[in-house]
Scaffold this motif. Sequence first.
Motif: not given
Length: 476
Positions: A34, A42, A453
Amino acid sequence: MNKDYDAIVIGAGPNGLAAAIELAKRGKRVCVYEANETIGGGARSAALTLPGFVHDTCSAVHPLAVGSPFFKNLSLAEYGLEFIYPPAAVAHPFDDGSAILLHRSVAETASQFGVDARSYQRLFEPLARHWEILAPELLGPIHLPSHPFVMARFGLNAIHSAASFVKSRFKEDRTRAFFAGAAAHSCLSLHQLGTTAFGLVLLTLGHTGGWPIPRGGTQNISNALAAHLKSLGGEIVTSSRVKSLDDLASSACVLFDLTPRQILHIAGERLPSGYKNKLGRYRYGPAVFKMDWALDGPVPWGARECTQSATLHLGGSFAEIEASESAIWEGKCSERPFVLAAQPSLFDSTRAPAGKHTLWAYCHVPNGSTIDMTERIENQIERFAPGFRSRIIARSSLSPAQMENLNANLVGGDINGGAATITQLFTRPTIRTYSTPLKDVYICSSSTPPGGGVHGMCGYHAARTAFRKSFKRVGE
Ligand SMILES: Cc1cc2nc3c(=O)[nH]c(=O)nc-3n(C[C@H](O)[C@H](O)[C@H](O)COP(=O)(O)OP(=O)(O)OC[C@H]3O[C@@H](n4cnc5c(N)ncnc54)[C@H](O)[C@@H]3O)c2cc1C
């Protein structure tokens, strides 16, 4: 084949973590790299305004997380994730001081729509009844449906533009506006084909699982996913931005939780020119201008009903929402933008000091827009909550460029990993979806089906593809 890992995932967003979990569940040794100091992409929270106020940096409301067939099977509650369900899923206020609520019950919701009540009920009752069948069909790549009749009935409505659909289905402006508020989550003009699908899915989720918020902030979704991954032996390395595939430890396969632009930067040299051109032509969608506030009291909504829901759709009439979303596709920002807002502290006391509150909101703007929407967003809130401005203690604004700075996946401020147009929805980023022409290299981000999403379904499907292609062939 003495590799350091079986799989490396680049990016610890919800899809990267989902892909890593699915592979780890299948016995693979997985490591996630990461770029940021914190995991979640998000799905993160931070004290964006003042100490003691917890704000969701990106996503805030989670109908897709509780509706996700993959997350449902993970028992994330065992890893500390608790969802809070406000009494209503959405509140949509109007200028006359009234509001419509999205209730769990289709009949109770329909009863607010006057002459459209029957039409609403006839539309949503079958969808709610068949959601368990529809969810796996819709939240994945294109395939021959296992339930063709249920899918055909959904598809015949879903294919239309929301603008034409509401005009043919509903007579009252309030019903049309309410549907438009849900369809506008697509970040598309409501005149684009397929926008009805977003309204149908999001409202159906309100009637089935609800639109909950995570106690303590959205970060807790990522923390629970990470804890689950670690319990399966997976590793996560933070503050580790990958610039080239050569940066990685050795592994049998690599999955990108990234969008095409970054994939081109990292692996472009190795990709065949045809595929490279296709990734280069991939279309990003509009952006968001995002705001958070620390408040010294709850938002003073004109409509009492607005205190029943964490999520607010602020745009009033159908015409206003339609105009706001169309303007963006013409490169403009509406003076009265459609604002999506969330008031988590009203239902979760851990989000703010006693007596204080948080508010989260964004509006859509053209990709890469440099226009400061602070005043226009606050005007819209003040319009439905007179006295709102007097409660502001501190505010944070994030422009599209600042959003991209926080997370390289938010290209030009696009929050969905690419435009969710009908031609780019089920075959994103190319017809190959999760696979690439490079052997053992896959894509697992929201730039693959089913798109944006917090649901982890892109990661889940990508991991299954990787497992089938990279491991099954050697008999593992
Ligand atoms: C303002 C905003 C509001 C939103 N609201 C909602 C909502 O309410 N509900 C909802 O369901 N969804 C919402 N979304 C959408 C949702 O957050 C995304 O669709 C989802 O996070 C996508 O997940 P992902 O794993 O594909 O990518 P991301 O979450 O973007 O994760 C990608 C990760 O990769 C990392 N990364 C990038 N480049 C590199 C690199 N070179 N090396 C290593 N790591 C790298 C990033 O730092 C990031 O952590 C919102 C998004 C935004 C921005």
